[in-house]
Design an enzyme around this catalytic site. Structure first.
Site, PDB file in Angstrom:
ATOM      1  N   ASP A 162      18.933   1.516   7.765  1.00 17.62           N
ATOM      2  CA  ASP A 162      17.809   0.720   7.292  1.00 17.62           C
ATOM      3  C   ASP A 162      17.561   1.066   5.826  1.00 17.62           C
ATOM      4  O   ASP A 162      17.259   2.213   5.497  1.00 17.62           O
ATOM      5  CB  ASP A 162      16.567   1.025   8.130  1.00 17.62           C
ATOM      6  N   HIS A 189       9.358  -6.790   3.652  1.00 18.67           N
ATOM      7  CA  HIS A 189       8.909  -5.395   3.758  1.00 18.67           C
ATOM      8  C   HIS A 189       7.459  -5.285   4.216  1.00 18.67           C
ATOM      9  O   HIS A 189       7.115  -4.414   5.028  1.00 18.67           O
ATOM     10  CB  HIS A 189       9.089  -4.689   2.412  1.00 18.67           C
ATOM     11  N   TYR A 214      12.871   1.480  -1.870  1.00  9.22           N
ATOM     12  CA  TYR A 214      13.229   2.896  -1.779  1.00  9.22           C
ATOM     13  C   TYR A 214      13.908   3.396  -3.060  1.00  9.22           C
ATOM     14  O   TYR A 214      13.985   4.602  -3.293  1.00  9.22           O
ATOM     15  CB  TYR A 214      14.149   3.150  -0.588  1.00  9.22           C
ATOM     16  N   LYS A 265      15.590  -5.001   2.735  1.00 10.57           N
ATOM     17  CA  LYS A 265      14.213  -5.499   2.753  1.00 10.57           C
ATOM     18  C   LYS A 265      13.815  -6.118   1.419  1.00 10.57           C
ATOM     19  O   LYS A 265      14.177  -5.619   0.343  1.00 10.57           O
ATOM     20  CB  LYS A 265      13.238  -4.359   3.077  1.00 10.57           C
TER      21      LYS A 265
END
Length: 319
Positions: free
Chosen positions: A57, A124, A62, A91
């Site tokens: 994932d 997200h 990030y 995402k």
């Protein structure tokens, strides 16, 4: 590589969840890549694949998609694991909710991940932020600058177009409550394949899970171990008693519970031993599942993202 010649109860770790509204199936055991340091991200992602995880994932937010992509490339080049063996989720971040920004954002993630497609692309959070390069735009008073010029349904339509164009196999939502999810399901031409929400024995989300089951949507739990916050799920007397009795760790009990009730899970660690422990789950007896459902009374949400769109684990009062 983990040996698949295991007793039946140990096959739990290889559980796959069919995607009613997508292509194929998703491994229930997932490895989350929310790791701040790129070097640690690369090492942990490699370890996760090597111990047996087949679901990664990732997310633009990030800031480490390049490291995740490099780790996958190294493992794939060795030839023991193929790209088609690994389910990869990416995402869409909050600043890219406007329909014209969705496809460029998706393609940028693919370039960083060194992939030609993602198996699932997820919004997200349901909150749109002001478009731009700043992940967390603010107004002049330090408050989040939301984007009122786009609706979640419009963003969802742009994801549907990715599926139409053959760019993505499945699409989903994250950090969403039941009411907003019901709105999307009612309006969607292509229903969500996957919904990611915080869920663990202290936040079982039974109502949302029941709705998703009725719609053929896979629920994937993040923070399935309670994120090591107080009250500490892994110190709960019900969990620790089951773990002691079955000679498992408390984490393995909580993760097995997640899979046996029909959800996927995402765990994150940079410690090889912990990564392996989190993958090597096996089935709990029915009485243990019943104990968790009936004897754990604590109810708490650790992550307030569903209220603000801003990820972050915040200690909250018990509910």
């Amino acid at each position: 590589m983990t040996n698949r010649n295991l007793p039946n109860q140990d096959q739990l770790r290889y559980t796959r969840l069919p995607l009613t509204h997508g292509s194929g199936s998703m491994p229930a055991a997932g490895f989350g890549t929310l790791i701040p340091d790129p070097i640690a991200t690369r090492q942990a992602t490699r370890t996760a694949l090597e111990v047996g995880f087949r679901h990664l994932d990732s997310a633009e937010r990030y800031g480490n998609e390049e490291a995740v992509g490099a780790a996958m490339g190294e493992v794939f080049d060795q030839g023991r694991i193929k790209r088609e063996d690994v389910f990869v989720t990416a995402k869409l971040w909050n600043t890219n909710h406007r329909p014209e920004r969705v496809r460029p954002a998706y393609e940028a993630s693919l370039r960083r991940l060194q992939l030609d497609h993602a198996d699932c692309y997820v919004i997200h959070t349901p909150f749109a932020f002001r478009p731009g390069d700043d992940f967390h735009p603010t107004d002049g008073q330090g408050r989040v600058a939301y984007d009122t010029g786009v609706t979640l349904i419009e963003t969802w339509g742009a994801l549907e177009q990715l599926v139409d164009a053959g760019k993505c196999k499945a699409i989903g939502l994250s950090d969403i409550g039941l009411g907003k999810l019901q709105e999307i399901v009612a309006a969607a031409r292509i229903k969500p394949s996957v919904v990611q929400v915080e869920s663990h024995p202290y936040l079982p989300e039974w109502e949302l899970l029941d709705f998703c089951r009725s719609q053929g949507i896979v629920v994937q739990a993040f923070a399935p171990l309670g994120h090591a916050m107080e009250p500490n799920l892994l110190s709960d007397p019900v969990i620790t008693a089951i773990a002691s009795r079955l000679r498992k760790t408390p984490a393995q009990v909580a993760l097995a519970w997640a899979v046996q009730r029909g959800t996927g899970f995402l765990t994150t660690s940079v410690k090889p031993q912990r990564i392996q422990e989190n993958f090597e789950i096996s089935a709990l007896p029915d009485e243990a599942l019943q104990e968790i459902r009936e004897n754990i009374q604590t109810r708490i949400r650790f992550n307030a993202v569903v209220e603000t769109g801003v990820p972050g684990f915040i200690p909250r009062a018990q509910q």
